[in-house]
Enzyme design. Sequence first.
Site, PDB file in Angstrom:
ATOM      1  N   SER A 128      70.951  33.481  81.532  1.00 11.79           N
ATOM      2  CA  SER A 128      69.691  33.370  80.797  1.00 11.79           C
ATOM      3  C   SER A 128      69.312  34.702  80.144  1.00 11.79           C
ATOM      4  CB  SER A 128      68.581  32.873  81.730  1.00 11.79           C
ATOM      5  OG  SER A 128      68.845  31.550  82.130  1.00 11.79           O
ATOM      6  N   LYS A 180      42.754  24.516  75.183  1.00  9.17           N
ATOM      7  CA  LYS A 180      42.483  25.819  75.783  1.00  9.17           C
ATOM      8  C   LYS A 180      42.870  25.781  77.264  1.00  9.17           C
ATOM      9  CE  LYS A 180      40.840  29.975  76.202  1.00  9.17           C
ATOM     10  NZ  LYS A 180      41.572  31.120  75.633  1.00  9.17           N
TER      11      LYS A 180
END
Length: 329
Positions: A128, A180
């Site tokens: 990764s 949000k």
Amino acid sequence: MSLDSRPLDADQIVDRRRLRRKLTFWRVLTVLVVLAAIGAVFAVSRQGTLTGVVSGQIARVTISGLIRGNQERVEAIERLSNSSVKAVIVHIDSPGGTTAGSEQLYDSLRELQAKKPMVVVVDGLAASGAYIAALSSEYIIAQDTSLVGSIGVLFQYPNFTDVLKTIGVKVEEIKSSPLKAAPNGFEPTSPEARAAIEAIVLDSYAWFKGLVKDRRALDDAQLAVVSDGRVFTGRQGVGLKLVDALGNEKTALAWLEKEKKVPASTPVRDVSLQPRFSELSILHLAAWSFEALGLSAFAQRIEAWGAVQAVERLNLDGLLALWHPPMSN
């Protein structure tokens, strides 16, 4: 009545208290002097040159553990690129880390590679984000059983909805817009929130794949094979063009001599990318100070808090380019 069991008179009590105050004073003064000295050395070391850099030698740099953003490492790599070392061998053994931290490390190593001959050696794992760092080099070497790849991006978050229902807790919130602080783990993830997070993941995944395609010169078909999130052994990686050769540091030295005209007999020296004494945390110094003053209970509490802080530092925020083996039930 023996002499030792006789009660002390007032003068003797005053003398003993005076001696204790003097002893405490000198203990405190000693600790303060030592802390001041350590602080001075620490401050100088942060401004100094890289630990271990010697003119005309090959620098050995090690990237291990979880990769996060680190400005001190960026500055250290920049100093290394401006130093008089002949070449750099980067050893990698890491499962990755945050995507932003891995990108930062990649950019720094690319700037280093532009100024110094550089080769990457995968010791055990370059998965990764660590493979992103490995892509900075034009030549990657891995051992037969090293693991490389895990090309992908991850966004994980816990959801406590069922637990909160079980214990009868409801989290109320007021926010400016539906997305949000989403997802927040206290309510089921809405389709809109999931789509927004997925868009971020896919965009970062496209960036990662583009980097692999460009740096390893892969066509679309080759890229599709290696970018499904799997890890590969070093032996597999050579055939898939994720790795250039199998071997170790000796192989790296041979490549530097053949391709970059750096003699393989050139001494190799470990170079630290971290300031000296960076491992001496304030908590550890404080605990040592209390121990020196005879306040063992306070020292133990501070050391325990330091352990908690160390665990908390393992938390990684943001998008992850991180690999770990699957865990059985």
